[in-house]
Design a protein around this motif. Structure first.
Motif, PDB file in Angstrom:
ATOM      1  N   GLY B 102       0.816  -1.212   0.000  1.00 30.78           N
ATOM      2  CA  GLY B 102       0.000   0.000   0.000  1.00 30.78           C
ATOM      3  C   GLY B 102       0.848   1.259   0.000  1.00 30.78           C
ATOM      4  O   GLY B 102       0.594   2.188  -0.779  1.00 30.78           O
ATOM      5  N   LYS B 127      -4.943   6.532  -2.597  1.00 33.68           N
ATOM      6  CA  LYS B 127      -3.870   5.594  -2.238  1.00 33.68           C
ATOM      7  C   LYS B 127      -3.425   5.803  -0.787  1.00 33.68           C
ATOM      8  O   LYS B 127      -3.084   4.851  -0.093  1.00 33.68           O
ATOM      9  CB  LYS B 127      -2.692   5.735  -3.199  1.00 33.68           C
ATOM     10  CG  LYS B 127      -2.966   5.124  -4.564  1.00 33.68           C
ATOM     11  CD  LYS B 127      -1.725   5.112  -5.446  1.00 33.68           C
ATOM     12  CE  LYS B 127      -1.933   4.264  -6.697  1.00 33.68           C
ATOM     13  NZ  LYS B 127      -2.936   4.833  -7.633  1.00 33.68           N
ATOM     14  N   SER B 130      -6.015   4.213   1.298  1.00 34.49           N
ATOM     15  CA  SER B 130      -5.878   2.767   1.190  1.00 34.49           C
ATOM     16  C   SER B 130      -4.803   2.250   2.152  1.00 34.49           C
ATOM     17  O   SER B 130      -4.996   1.237   2.827  1.00 34.49           O
ATOM     18  CB  SER B 130      -5.557   2.403  -0.252  1.00 34.49           C
ATOM     19  OG  SER B 130      -5.222   1.052  -0.347  1.00 34.49           O
ATOM     20  N   LYS B 134      -5.366  -0.233   5.440  1.00 34.41           N
ATOM     21  CA  LYS B 134      -4.654  -1.495   5.644  1.00 34.41           C
ATOM     22  C   LYS B 134      -4.062  -1.562   7.046  1.00 34.41           C
ATOM     23  O   LYS B 134      -3.979  -2.641   7.635  1.00 34.41           O
ATOM     24  CB  LYS B 134      -3.588  -1.673   4.565  1.00 34.41           C
ATOM     25  CG  LYS B 134      -4.206  -2.222   3.295  1.00 34.41           C
ATOM     26  CD  LYS B 134      -3.349  -2.045   2.072  1.00 34.41           C
ATOM     27  CE  LYS B 134      -4.107  -2.589   0.864  1.00 34.41           C
ATOM     28  NZ  LYS B 134      -3.549  -2.133  -0.409  1.00 34.41           N
TER      29      LYS B 134
END
Lengths: 219, 219
Positions: B102, B127, B130, B134
């Motif tokens: 990630g 991103k 994201s 995670k």
DNA sequence: TTTTTCAATACTGTATACAATATAATGAAA
DNA sequence: TTTCATTATATTGTATACAGTATTGAAAAA
């Protein structure tokens, strides 16, 4: 009472037991309304995590494991202790008065207790919550408040008060007093820590008892 | 795309500006659906605090003050740092790999950046989110996760990434790496503190820029 | 017997009509 | 001109019919 409140109460009090399947049509018939308000209620309860969809065939009342309960209490401790620390900084005199009154009501209700009924327990639980709410209100932070209100209300956990001994109930009054004094003294860290510990005691109390006596609807 | 997502996006991107009034009928016409799915969307957005009722005549897109932004970011810091600390304890090897991947994707996207378009900025932002997701996933705590998901929405309106300099973006990659290393080393407190600081930097960045350039829909 | 295919059905999702209601507008009284 | 009562209107809230779809059950094939 809205359909939402009726269904939520039925879940929290255990009338709709964990794992029970509910469909829109069934609920609509039971509450004598159309599917429209039922759908609305279901969506909301779903977002609160009290029910979960059951493969496009209605929903089921969510089951909470011991881990869930621990995580939920820890989250409460995190949020409520934060708010309490803020309250110690932001509070004004009127709010101090409100909190004192709130805890006074709580204390009165406990002192008068004798052979408690389910209604008494609910009343105590409600007064306890009212005190906590008055603390958060003093934090003047709407966003934290919203999150605290959204922390999952685990079904049947209101019975925790039923399991408290008289001594434990009096200890909880003392805990409130400690928190309140720290807020009055603007001792933010102390208020925060005291609230944190207060909630952890509640958590452990609940966790101890769900082992002994499974959370069922029979009372 | 559901009606909910379309309306939410319109608010986040500023197409529906803060203060704008919306009615069910109007939205239904615009999205070419009936009022039923619109009502559903409105209820949800209301519960998320993105819109507020306007005296029983529709809703208005909520306006956020500087205080709101500060409070929301502080709450984010509280929740995300807590989750990060937990992730450092609970994480497994697969999750470490996911987080590394990630952050690698995030780094790549930034390194390739040159004369960024609005789309590029959105991609970077996505991103970044994201990577954060995670991290939280590794905490294995659904309840905290739910709360985090709710608190990250409002900051999107303020498009923090639009104003980042290249240097600041690279610093954010480094911050991610620090967090990740601490999680790998199971240094819970350090991971927690690093995430806390990372979010505070984001907060101050946003607070600094909302003064400079008013947030409008023209872009 | 097990797997696959297909139809039945049990639901949810959406549109729409109508009921209920709060707000805004209008006109009458002070 | 201001205040109050009344009507009109905008808009939400609810019921209901029908469309769409996943799941289940039954029958056919392996």
């Amino acid at each position: 009472m809205t359909a939402y409140q009726i269904i939520k109460d039925a879940i929290i009090t255990g009338k709709y037991q964990q794992g029970k399947r509910l469909t829109e049509e069934e609920l609509a018939e039971q509450l004598h309304v159309s599917r429209t308000p039922i759908r609305e209620a279901i969506k909301q309860l779903e977002s609160e995590g009290l029910i979960i969809p059951f493969r496009k065939r209605g929903v089921i009342v969510r089951e909470f494991t011991e881990t869930d309960i621990r995580q939920i209490y820890n989250l409460r401790a995190l949020l409520e202790s934060y708010a309490t620390g803020e309250a110690a900084i932001q509070r004004n005199e009127e709010e101090i008065f409100q909190m004192e009154q709130g805890n006074h009501d709580y204390e009165q209700a406990i002192r008068l207790l004798n052979n408690p009924t389910l209604g008494d327990i609910e009343s105590i639980q409600q007064k306890n919550q009212s005190f906590h709410s008055k603390v958060f209100a003093a934090a003047h932070n709407e966003h934290v408040m919203n999150h605290i209100e959204r922390v999952v209300v685990v079904p049947l956990i209101f019975r925790a008060f039923y399991w408290y001994s008289e001594k434990q109930l009096i200890q909880s009054i003392e805990a409130h007093k400690t928190i309140l004094q720290a807020i009055k003294d603007r001792e933010s860290d102390r208020a925060k820590a005291a609230m944190h510990e207060h909630i952890y005691l509640g958590r452990d109390h609940v966790l101890k008892h769900i082992g002994e006596k499974k959370l069922t609807a029979e009372f």
